[in-house]
Structures are given as structure tokens and as C-alpha cells.
Write a protein that holds these residues in place. Structure first.
Motif, PDB file in Angstrom:
ATOM      1  N   ASP A 104       0.875  -1.173   0.000  1.00 26.26           N
ATOM      2  CA  ASP A 104       0.000   0.000   0.000  1.00 26.26           C
ATOM      3  C   ASP A 104       0.909   1.218   0.000  1.00 26.26           C
ATOM      4  N   GLU A 105       0.897   1.985  -1.081  1.00 26.37           N
ATOM      5  CA  GLU A 105       1.863   3.072  -1.235  1.00 26.37           C
ATOM      6  C   GLU A 105       1.699   4.183  -0.203  1.00 26.37           C
ATOM      7  N   SER A 106       0.612   4.191   0.550  1.00 26.71           N
ATOM      8  CA  SER A 106       0.473   5.164   1.633  1.00 26.71           C
ATOM      9  C   SER A 106       1.465   4.880   2.758  1.00 26.71           C
ATOM     10  N   GLN A 107       2.118   3.699   2.722  1.00 26.47           N
ATOM     11  CA  GLN A 107       3.089   3.329   3.747  1.00 26.47           C
ATOM     12  C   GLN A 107       4.477   3.908   3.465  1.00 26.47           C
ATOM     13  N   GLY A 108       4.638   4.617   2.344  1.00 26.41           N
ATOM     14  CA  GLY A 108       5.911   5.287   2.080  1.00 26.41           C
ATOM     15  C   GLY A 108       6.846   4.554   1.142  1.00 26.41           C
ATOM     16  N   PHE A 109       6.486   3.363   0.680  1.00 28.84           N
ATOM     17  CA  PHE A 109       7.283   2.621  -0.296  1.00 28.84           C
ATOM     18  C   PHE A 109       6.642   2.758  -1.674  1.00 28.84           C
ATOM     19  N   LEU A 110       7.468   2.703  -2.703  1.00 22.46           N
ATOM     20  CA  LEU A 110       6.978   2.702  -4.077  1.00 22.46           C
ATOM     21  C   LEU A 110       6.647   1.274  -4.485  1.00 22.46           C
ATOM     22  N   TYR A 111       5.529   1.096  -5.164  1.00 21.83           N
ATOM     23  CA  TYR A 111       5.139  -0.232  -5.643  1.00 21.83           C
ATOM     24  C   TYR A 111       5.994  -0.582  -6.850  1.00 21.83           C
ATOM     25  N   GLY A 112       6.774  -1.663  -6.737  1.00 25.49           N
ATOM     26  CA  GLY A 112       7.803  -1.954  -7.717  1.00 25.49           C
ATOM     27  C   GLY A 112       7.400  -2.869  -8.851  1.00 25.49           C
ATOM     28  N   LEU A 113       6.420  -2.470  -9.648  1.00 22.45           N
ATOM     29  CA  LEU A 113       6.068  -3.210 -10.856  1.00 22.45           C
ATOM     30  C   LEU A 113       6.728  -2.487 -12.031  1.00 22.45           C
ATOM     31  N   PRO A 114       7.868  -2.976 -12.526  1.00 27.40           N
ATOM     32  CA  PRO A 114       8.658  -2.208 -13.501  1.00 27.40           C
ATOM     33  C   PRO A 114       7.912  -1.832 -14.765  1.00 27.40           C
ATOM     34  N   GLU A 115       7.023  -2.687 -15.253  1.00 26.02           N
ATOM     35  CA  GLU A 115       6.309  -2.390 -16.491  1.00 26.02           C
ATOM     36  C   GLU A 115       5.384  -1.185 -16.353  1.00 26.02           C
ATOM     37  N   PRO A 130       6.024  -6.467  -5.797  1.00 24.38           N
ATOM     38  CA  PRO A 130       4.646  -6.956  -5.938  1.00 24.38           C
ATOM     39  C   PRO A 130       4.501  -8.427  -5.580  1.00 24.38           C
ATOM     40  N   GLY A 131       3.266  -8.833  -5.288  1.00 29.06           N
ATOM     41  CA  GLY A 131       2.955 -10.230  -5.052  1.00 29.06           C
ATOM     42  C   GLY A 131       2.967 -11.021  -6.348  1.00 29.06           C
ATOM     43  N   CYS A 132       3.040 -12.346  -6.210  1.00 30.19           N
ATOM     44  CA  CYS A 132       3.175 -13.202  -7.400  1.00 30.19           C
ATOM     45  C   CYS A 132       1.896 -13.232  -8.234  1.00 30.19           C
ATOM     46  N   PHE A 133       0.750 -13.556  -7.608  1.00 28.84           N
ATOM     47  CA  PHE A 133      -0.508 -13.513  -8.340  1.00 28.84           C
ATOM     48  C   PHE A 133      -0.750 -12.108  -8.891  1.00 28.84           C
ATOM     49  N   ALA A 134      -0.452 -11.105  -8.068  1.00 25.77           N
ATOM     50  CA  ALA A 134      -0.689  -9.723  -8.480  1.00 25.77           C
ATOM     51  C   ALA A 134       0.104  -9.374  -9.729  1.00 25.77           C
ATOM     52  N   THR A 135       1.352  -9.826  -9.800  1.00 24.04           N
ATOM     53  CA  THR A 135       2.178  -9.541 -10.962  1.00 24.04           C
ATOM     54  C   THR A 135       1.567 -10.120 -12.236  1.00 24.04           C
ATOM     55  N   ALA A 136       1.209 -11.392 -12.193  1.00 18.52           N
ATOM     56  CA  ALA A 136       0.675 -12.055 -13.384  1.00 18.52           C
ATOM     57  C   ALA A 136      -0.660 -11.458 -13.812  1.00 18.52           C
ATOM     58  N   ILE A 137      -1.513 -11.116 -12.858  1.00 19.77           N
ATOM     59  CA  ILE A 137      -2.824 -10.541 -13.184  1.00 19.77           C
ATOM     60  C   ILE A 137      -2.670  -9.131 -13.751  1.00 19.77           C
ATOM     61  N   GLN A 138      -1.837  -8.319 -13.118  1.00 21.15           N
ATOM     62  CA  GLN A 138      -1.674  -6.936 -13.571  1.00 21.15           C
ATOM     63  C   GLN A 138      -1.044  -6.870 -14.960  1.00 21.15           C
ATOM     64  N   LEU A 139      -0.028  -7.692 -15.204  1.00 20.93           N
ATOM     65  CA  LEU A 139       0.599  -7.663 -16.518  1.00 20.93           C
ATOM     66  C   LEU A 139      -0.354  -8.164 -17.602  1.00 20.93           C
ATOM     67  N   GLY A 140      -1.255  -9.064 -17.226  1.00 20.93           N
ATOM     68  CA  GLY A 140      -2.237  -9.541 -18.184  1.00 20.93           C
ATOM     69  C   GLY A 140      -3.301  -8.511 -18.526  1.00 20.93           C
ATOM     70  N   LEU A 141      -3.602  -7.626 -17.601  1.00 19.41           N
ATOM     71  CA  LEU A 141      -4.735  -6.706 -17.794  1.00 19.41           C
ATOM     72  C   LEU A 141      -4.352  -5.238 -17.970  1.00 19.41           C
ATOM     73  N   ALA A 142      -3.121  -4.859 -17.629  1.00 19.22           N
ATOM     74  CA  ALA A 142      -2.738  -3.438 -17.664  1.00 19.22           C
ATOM     75  C   ALA A 142      -2.958  -2.777 -19.021  1.00 19.22           C
ATOM     76  N   PRO A 143      -2.602  -3.400 -20.154  1.00 20.36           N
ATOM     77  CA  PRO A 143      -2.848  -2.725 -21.439  1.00 20.36           C
ATOM     78  C   PRO A 143      -4.332  -2.466 -21.697  1.00 20.36           C
ATOM     79  N   ALA A 144      -5.187  -3.394 -21.272  1.00 23.11           N
ATOM     80  CA  ALA A 144      -6.634  -3.196 -21.434  1.00 23.11           C
ATOM     81  C   ALA A 144      -7.119  -2.035 -20.576  1.00 23.11           C
ATOM     82  N   LEU A 145      -6.540  -1.894 -19.378  1.00 19.15           N
ATOM     83  CA  LEU A 145      -6.896  -0.758 -18.516  1.00 19.15           C
ATOM     84  C   LEU A 145      -6.478   0.553 -19.162  1.00 19.15           C
ATOM     85  N   SER A 146      -5.320   0.553 -19.788  1.00 19.75           N
ATOM     86  CA  SER A 146      -4.792   1.790 -20.365  1.00 19.75           C
ATOM     87  C   SER A 146      -5.657   2.313 -21.507  1.00 19.75           C
TER      88      SER A 146
END
Length: 322
Positions: A104-115, A130-146
């Protein structure tokens, strides 16, 4: 060649072991010490025998916070905050946390998903991996979100290898339970959904569609396979073009027009994506190694970016074909 003095905290587990395997051969890393309370005084090769001949390091329970350029935190979830309060590292020391504590970036760390956050990672000294499931799900859907294609609930299923549960034994990780078996857990409320929604809200302001995620325990050791789909009125060719353009500068994420398999990514830092369109749905398959792109490999990728190194340094790994 510049060498960065580095430490691993919590190096006896699966992710800590993978970090060791990567960093002992990393040309820009000088491992200063590896920490483990449970294995203190033992040779690293006693716990990770596959490293015999690669390192003579010994586990220590001592924590030295001075003179380090970088530290990886592989502690159990919920323990990192307390550890950093007890052992505050210098502001110039790069800290990469592999637990859930600071995603949660409100904790002062940057979320490290390089893509998604590559340029920010290059300027950061506090990175939440990032978490493992989170990485695979986000990379699969990020272009559609954009492209704002997602206007309804997204259906997602994912299956993970037993190493995703960590090294500590539990009933669901025993061979007799896992072998020739399949089971669902944390239906629709997996802890990685919070970090996924955080990223999706950054890509598409106001995004509030439901993510209906069904996670499965797989009967294999490592790897994650994700299938996601949502209503889509465009063509498959349009989708492929958008995805390839989105990842054109991502050295580890590749869009394949051929069907993909899990073995293509196991033992690599790659994410492979394949698209199809069926019955008005855009179907996205994404696959990663949960211990590498889903954990330690991505942490080293963040290490490279944050310290000004070439992004793929130390991560040219070979997949298993058979």
C-alpha cells in the motif's frame, strides 16, 4: 565494474534462496552478509545445497545497517515493519521488501512493478516488491486498462505452484495433499487484490469494476497461470497491437501470438501473454514463475533499475523445455 554492497534478510526460505542464487552470480553485487535467525552459524550450502561451489557464505543473525548500498527483505508477512523499526537503515540504502507490508503506497514505499513504474523505480530507495498472483494478473490486464476497455466485471482464474505458499509446512503444502489434487482458496478475497486495485486505479482513474478472482492450489512446484476475460467489441488484431505496443520497452514481458505454456516461463524472469477472442470476450492468458518474476527475479530487476544498471543484469535465465 561497480560493486554494490548488499545483504539479504531472511535468506533461508524459498524467496531468500532464489535471491541468493541470483545475487551470487550478479556482476554488480557484493553480498556482504545473509541473515537468518533459524539458520545462524550454518553454511548457506547446508540449507541451499544446490549452491555448493558457488558460495562459502555463512548465515548470521547479526544485522549491520552501515555501509550497505542495498538490502533485500525476505521476512514473513507482517514482520518487516517491526524489523525496520528495530534496524533503521541509512536513507541512501536501497531497501526492497518482498513481503506484503508496504505494498500500500500510503506506507511510504513505491510499488515496484517495472512495467508500470519503471521511471519512478529509478529514483526510489524504498521499493515494495509486488505479489506473485498480483504480478501475473496486472501484466495480463494493464494494457486493457490503459485503453479503458474494461467496463464490466473481470473474471480471473489463477493456479499457483506449491512454492507460492512458502517453505514452512502446512497441511495444504504436504506432498500427499498437493499431489494429484486441486483446490480453491480465498475465493474473491485474495490479499493481492488490494495491490492490484491500487495499480488499476493509477492506470485508469476511477476504475471500480469488480475483479472476480478464483485462486487454485496447483499440483506442481513452481509457476503461475492466469486466465482473465471481459466483454470486448474490438478485434483480436487490435488487441494484440495494443498489447505489443504497451510492452515494447519491457524486456521481460512478451506477447505471443502462439499459444503459451507454463514451462516457457519456469526458471525465468519472463511474463508471457497470449490473447484470444471468444464469444465476445477478450481472453488473456499470462504466465510467470512465482519465485522469479513473481518474487526474487522481479526484486533483482528493481535492484538493477534503482541502482542505474541495465535492467536485465543477472537475469538472463534459461527456461525448461522438457
Amino acid at each position: 565494474m561497480t560493486k554494490f554492497k548488499t545483504a539479504i534478510i531472511g535468506a533461508a526460505g524459498y524467496t531468500g534462496g532464489e535471491l541468493l542464487r541470483l545475487l551470487v552470480h550478479h556482476p554488480n553485487c557484493e553480498l556482504d552478509y545473509v541473515h537468518s535467525n533459524s539458520q545462524k552459524g550454518k553454511k548457506v550450502t547446508d540449507t541451499h545445497p544446490d549452491l555448493l561451489g558457488d558460495t562459502d557464505l555463512v548465515f548470521t543473525d547479526k544485522v549491520e545497517t552501515d555501509q550497505l548500498d542495498a538490502v533485500f527483505l525476505g521476512l514473513p508477512h507482517g514482520e518487516t515493519k517491526g524489523f525496520l523499526e528495530k534496524y533503521p537503515f541509512a536513507d541512501h540504502t536501497l531497501i526492497i521488501d518482498l513481503s506484503t507490508d508496504f505494498r500500500d503506497e500510503s506506507q511510504g514505499f513505491l510499488y515496484g512493478l517495472p512495467e508500470i513504474n519503471k521511471e519512478k523505480i529509478k529514483k526510489s530507495k524504498r521499493i515494495a516488491n509486488p505479489g506473485c498472483f498480483a504480478t501475473a494478473i496486472q501484466l495480463g490486464l494493464a494494457p486493457a486498462l490503459s485503453t479503458c476497455w474494461i467496463k464490466d466485471a473481470v473474471h480471473i482464474s489463477g493456479i499457483t505452484g506449491s512454492t507460492g505458499a512458502g517453505k514452512k509446512l502446512s497441511e495444504t503444502t504436504h506432498f500427499s495433499e498437493r499431489n494429484q489434487n486441486l483446490s480453491v482458496y480465498k475465493l474473491f478475497n485474495h490479499q493481492h487484490l488490494n495491490e492490484i486495485k491500487q495499480t488499476f486505479g493509477q492506470i485508469q482513474a476511477g476504475f471500480d469494476q469488480e475483479l472476480l478472482f478464483v485462486p487454485y492450489r496447483g499440483n506442481f512446484s513452481r509457476g503461475i497461470w492466469i486466465t482473465s476475460y471481459f466483454p470486448f467489441s474490438g478485434s483480436l488484431e487490435e488487441a494484440i497491437d495494443v498489447y505489443k505496443t504497451f510492452y515494447q520497452d519491457a524486456p521481460f514481458t512478451h506477447v505471443s501470438e502462439q499459444e503459451i505454456t507454463l514451462k516457457q516461463v519456469v526458471n525465468t524472469n519472463k511474463c508471457l501473454i497470449h490473447l484470444s477472442k471468444e464469444q465476445g470476450q477478450l481472453v488473456i492468458y499470462s504466465a510467470i514463475d512465482n519465485l522469479l518474476k513473481g518474487a526474487s527475479g522481479q526484486a533483482v530487476q528493481n535492484f538493477n533499475l534503482a541502482l542505474g544498471l541495465e535492467e536485465k543484469t543477472g537475469l538472463n535465465l534459461k527456461s525448461i523445455a522438457f
